[in-house]
Every structure is written in structure tokens, then in C-alpha cells.
Motif scaffolding. Structure first.
Motif, short mmCIF file in Angstrom:
data_model
loop_
_atom_site.label_atom_id
_atom_site.label_comp_id
_atom_site.label_asym_id
_atom_site.label_seq_id
_atom_site.Cartn_x
_atom_site.Cartn_y
_atom_site.Cartn_z
N ILE A 36 3.41 20.54 3.31
CA ILE A 36 2.23 19.89 3.88
C ILE A 36 1.65 19.02 2.76
O ILE A 36 1.31 19.54 1.70
N LYS A 37 1.56 17.72 2.99
CA LYS A 37 1.11 16.81 1.93
C LYS A 37 -0.14 16.06 2.38
O LYS A 37 -0.24 15.63 3.53
N GLN A 38 -1.08 15.91 1.44
CA GLN A 38 -2.28 15.13 1.66
C GLN A 38 -2.19 13.84 0.86
O GLN A 38 -1.89 13.87 -0.34
N TRP A 39 -2.46 12.71 1.54
CA TRP A 39 -2.33 11.39 0.92
C TRP A 39 -3.66 10.66 0.99
O TRP A 39 -4.41 10.81 1.95
N ASN A 40 -3.90 9.86 -0.03
CA ASN A 40 -5.09 9.02 -0.04
C ASN A 40 -4.90 7.87 0.95
O ASN A 40 -3.83 7.26 1.01
N MET A 41 -5.94 7.55 1.72
CA MET A 41 -5.82 6.46 2.69
C MET A 41 -5.74 5.11 1.99
O MET A 41 -5.09 4.18 2.49
N ASP A 42 -6.37 4.96 0.84
CA ASP A 42 -6.29 3.70 0.08
C ASP A 42 -5.01 3.66 -0.74
O ASP A 42 -4.60 4.68 -1.32
N PRO A 43 -4.34 2.54 -0.80
CA PRO A 43 -3.10 2.45 -1.58
C PRO A 43 -3.37 2.58 -3.07
O PRO A 43 -4.48 2.31 -3.55
N PRO A 44 -2.36 3.01 -3.84
CA PRO A 44 -2.55 3.12 -5.30
C PRO A 44 -2.69 1.75 -5.95
O PRO A 44 -2.34 0.72 -5.36
N GLY A 45 -3.21 1.75 -7.16
CA GLY A 45 -3.38 0.49 -7.88
C GLY A 45 -2.05 -0.15 -8.23
O GLY A 45 -0.98 0.46 -8.08
N HIS A 46 -2.11 -1.38 -8.69
CA HIS A 46 -0.90 -2.13 -9.02
C HIS A 46 -0.13 -1.43 -10.13
O HIS A 46 -0.66 -1.08 -11.18
#
Length: 445
Positions: free
Chosen positions: A133-143
Motif C-alpha cells: 500500500i503506497k501513499q503518493w504526493n499529489m504534487d509532482p516532485p521537483g526538477h
């Protein structure tokens, strides 16, 4: 003393444009308009014909996945964001207005079994065949930064479904058991089991948020209360249910999609028989989702079609299909009640209009008035034979039409057999069982 004041509304006699005709005051006395019903019937007939002429529900196709679509999730706060998971473990975030993928994540090894967003929309959860079960940030990671999950929980068995609580930082998963997790802990705070091998779907009630429902492999639909240590009750049906969805407005109703080609709407307060049986599909129904208004729901089936049902009627008002669309695995109704999203085997997500003949874009005041007037006319004359025939006619694929005819013949044969058995048996020995009660085996508490 009475004072009479002259009041003139310019909207009644002033032209909208210089090219418009002069408005004439109208006397609505019915004796002066003896042919009004005949005129309205003609207008209703023409409006019904035009509605079918302009019924073009397909809006767009979202391409980019490299395997079949296994699940779709709506963003909790944003209308323009949709998430999808595929059978190769890939998760994509889509921007609907631009119709493009804004982010791709290799989330799991194997199928992505479920996606849900947090109630505030800041993150989302995914589950897959790799028992994680994985939780991900809705905003993409930085460059330049690599995509990493915020949190990973390793389970003991394959997790087949997930749903998040409407107000609290907890979520429910299903697999061999139904587990309740706190976001801050890596082990479940509560587990439910009722002698079942596996569960395929779990859903929180949108109003009574402590209640859950799940579909189990023993052909049952089980209800739970998070405040209790054991499940509340379950209803066992003749065939297995794949998914279920709660009515967002009348949250004591839920609809489950079944392997016997039907959908069943239940009242959780009375599970002895369904409130309604929805029959139109000709193969197993794989997914179901309600509209935000709670008046209709959309279903996806193995027969390569999508159908829209009114919640209180047994037959669909709309059926969508294309030549390229294969078995439809998942379906979702958009939060603005305008569109329907479907994911199918051939790696495409399709966007459809919820109302097939609705005009897209900004409508002028005149267009809105005309559309509302035509809608009311069709409602007024909906039971007249010609209007009814035109309004309900739909073109179906040849295979679906053939299977529908076969099912009708089989159902008629079963009905004749029951009648003959009852006719030649002792009076009262063969009871007449209503259609709604035929599909329920037992209710356990």
C-alpha cells in the motif's frame, strides 16, 4: 383607498437585438387557443427526434497507457484531475480540460488493484499485486528529483481494493480480510473477517462515515461498523458481486454489480430482498458508480458497453459503445455531473457526456430557455406511443442484440416451466416467488 400603479417590464416588449421581431403581448386564456395541445405535441415529437439526432456522447479518448486500465479515481477537490491505474503497475495523473497526462508513476509490480485520494486531495493511495500500500504526493516532485512514495506499507497478502475515510486520516483495504488503517501506523488498527476467502471491493458510506460495505468471494455483501469489533450483517446472493457503490444523497441505499448480468439496489435497513433489480446487460457487470445527485448511476460490463440507469427503474435510459472499445473494467461519474469516464481492456480511457444530446460550451439565454422548454415538452408527452418509441430506441452491436434475444427466450422458457410446475402441483405446494426475492439466498446477522 386603493391606488393602482402602472408597471411595465421592458423585458416584455423590448427587442433583444435590432434584428429581432417586435414582441407581442400574449393572452393565455385556453379558450382562445383551442389547438395548443396539438401544437405542443408536434413540438414535443420534433424535440424528441432532434434529441436523438444530436445524441453524440463521445467526447475524448485519453491515450498513453501500455496495458489495460484496471481502476480509475476522481480527485477529491479538483474537477479537472483524474487518476488511473493499469495492469502493468503504472499510475497516470490526467488533466481533463487539456486531455493530456501530466504525470506517470511506476507504482507497483503487477496490477494496480485500487486507487483512492485523501479527503483533502493532498495525496493519494495505491494498492497492487505486490502486496504493498503506497501513499503518493499529489504534487509532482521537483526538477531532477526521483519519484518516491511518501509512505509504503507491506501487507501479508494481495490487497484488492482501497477506500479513504471522508473526514479522518484512516483508510480501509480489502484482500483476505477487511482492514482499517491509520495513516500514521504500518499495521491495521482493526480487521474484519466472516469466514470468507477474499474480498474484491470495500466502500465507505458517504454520510454515515463509520459504516463500510464490501463484496466477498462467497457471493455475499457484508456491512461493517468501524466502532464494532465484528461485522454487522451480510446478504448472500445466488452469484458473486464484483463492486458496489453507495448512493451519495440517500446513503442507506447501495447498488452492487453482479456476475449474473444484473445490478441490485439494496436498502441497508432491509436486506431480505433488493429494492430494485436493474436488468439490461448481457454479460457480467464489473463496476458501478453513482452520479453526485444520486438520481442515476453508470455501470461497466464485460459485454463492451456502458449503461446509465435511473436509480428507481429496472432498465437503462442510455447505452454507450464503440467499435474499438473492448471489455469495460472500470467507470466513474465526474463530480460536476456532466461526464462519465470509462477504462477498458484496450488501454484507453474514454470521456462521455452524461446527457448524450447536451450541447457543450456556453449557452445563450435563448438557447437555455429553448432547451428547458423542449425538455418539459418531452416530459409532458413522454407516454405517447410515437414519442416513447423514438425516445427509447437505441442502436446496439449485433452481438449484444443477439445475446439479449437469447436471454429473453431463456427467461420466458423458465417462466413457462414455473407456471407448468405450479399448474400441475398441489395447490400451495409451489409458492410464487417474486423476481426480487429469487436472487437472495440468505441474510446473516
Amino acid at each position: 383607498m386603493k391606488v393602482k400603479v402602472l408597471c411595465r417590464n421592458p423585458d416584455d416588449y423590448v427587442r433583444e437585438t435590432t434584428r429581432d421581431i417586435q414582441r407581442v403581448p400574449r393572452n393565455y386564456d385556453p379558450t382562445l387557443h383551442p389547438f395548443e395541445v396539438a401544437r405542443e405535441y408536434t413540438r414535443a415529437l420534433n424535440a424528441t427526434k432532434l434529441e436523438r439526432v444530436f445524441a453524440k456522447p463521445f467526447v475524448a479518448s485519453l491515450d498513453g497507457h501500455r496495458d489495460g486500465i484496471s481502476c480509475i479515481a476522481k480527485h477529491a477537490k479538483s474537477l479537472s484531475t483524474v487518476l488511473s491505474g493499469a495492469c502493468d503497475g503504472e499510475v497516470k495523473v490526467w488533466n481533463l480540460p487539456r486531455r493530456e497526462c501530466v504525470r506517470t508513476i511506476q507504482a507497483h509490480e503487477g496490477f494496480v488493484r485500487g486507487i483512492c485520494t485523501r479527503f483533502c486531495g493532498t495525496s493519494f493511495f495505491t494498492v497492487g499485486d505486490d502486496k504493498t500500500i503506497k501513499q503518493w504526493n499529489m504534487d509532482p516532485p521537483g526538477h531532477g528529483l526521483q519519484e518516491e512514495p511518501l509512505n509504503t506499507i507491506l501487507g501479508k497478502a494481495v490487497v484488492t481494493g482501497i477506500d479513504h475515510h471522508q473526514r479522518e486520516a484512516t483508510f480501509a483495504t480489502c484482500g483476505q480480510t477487511v482492514d482499517i488503517y491509520d495513516e500514521q501506523r504500518s499495521s491495521p488498527i482493526r480487521s474484519f473477517s466472516w469466514g470468507v476467502d477474499s474480498f474484491s471491493c470495500v466502500r465507505y458510506n458517504p454520510v454515515e462515515t463509520e459504516l463500510l460495505a464490501s463484496c466477498a468471494s462467497d457471493r455475499s455483501v457484508v456491512l461493517y461498523d468501524m466502532r464494532e469489533s465484528t461485522p454487522l450483517r451480510k446478504v448472500v446472493m445466488t452469484m458473486r458481486s464484483n463492486t458496489l457503490c453507495w448512493n451519495p444523497m440517500e446513503a442507506y441505499y447501495f447498488t452492487c454489480s453482479n456476475e449474473d448480468y444484473n445490478l441490485y439496489t439494496y436498502d441497508m435497513r432491509y436486506l431480505k430482498c433488493p429494492v430494485n433489480v436493474h436488468m439490461d446487460h448481457v454479460s457480467a457487470v464489473l463496476d458501478v458508480d453513482y452520479s453526485p445527485t444520486g438520481r442515476e448511476f453508470v455501470s461497466a460490463s464485460f459485454d463492451k458497453t456502458i449503461r446509465i440507469f435511473p436509480k428507481d427503474k429496472g432498465h437503462s435510459r442510455e447505452v454507450y459503445h464503440t467499435k474499438r472499445m473492448q471489455h469495460v473494467i472500470c467507470v466513474r461519474w465526474s463530480s460536476d455531473n456532466k461526464y462519465v469516464l470509462s477504462g477498458s481492456d484496450e488501454m484507453n480511457i474514454r470521456l462521455w457526456k452524461a446527457n448524450a444530446s447536451e450541447k457543450l460550451g456556453v449557452l445563450s439565454a435563448r438557447e437555455k430557455i429553448a432547451a428547458n422548454y423542449n425538455k418539459k415538452l418531452i416530459e409532458k408527452f413522454q407516454h405517447h406511443p410515437h414519442v416513447k418509441r423514438i425516445a427509447r430506441h437505441r442502436h446496439l452491436p449485433r452481438d449484444v442484440l443477439k445475446q439479449k434475444k437469447q436471454q429473453r427466450e431463456m427467461k420466458e422458457a423458465r417462466r413457462r416451466k414455473e407456471q407448468n410446475v405450479r399448474k400441475h402441483s398441489k395447490p400451495g405446494s409451489v409458492p410464487l416467488v417474486p423476481e426480487k426475492e429469487k436472487h437472495v439466498v440468505a441474510v446473516l446477522e
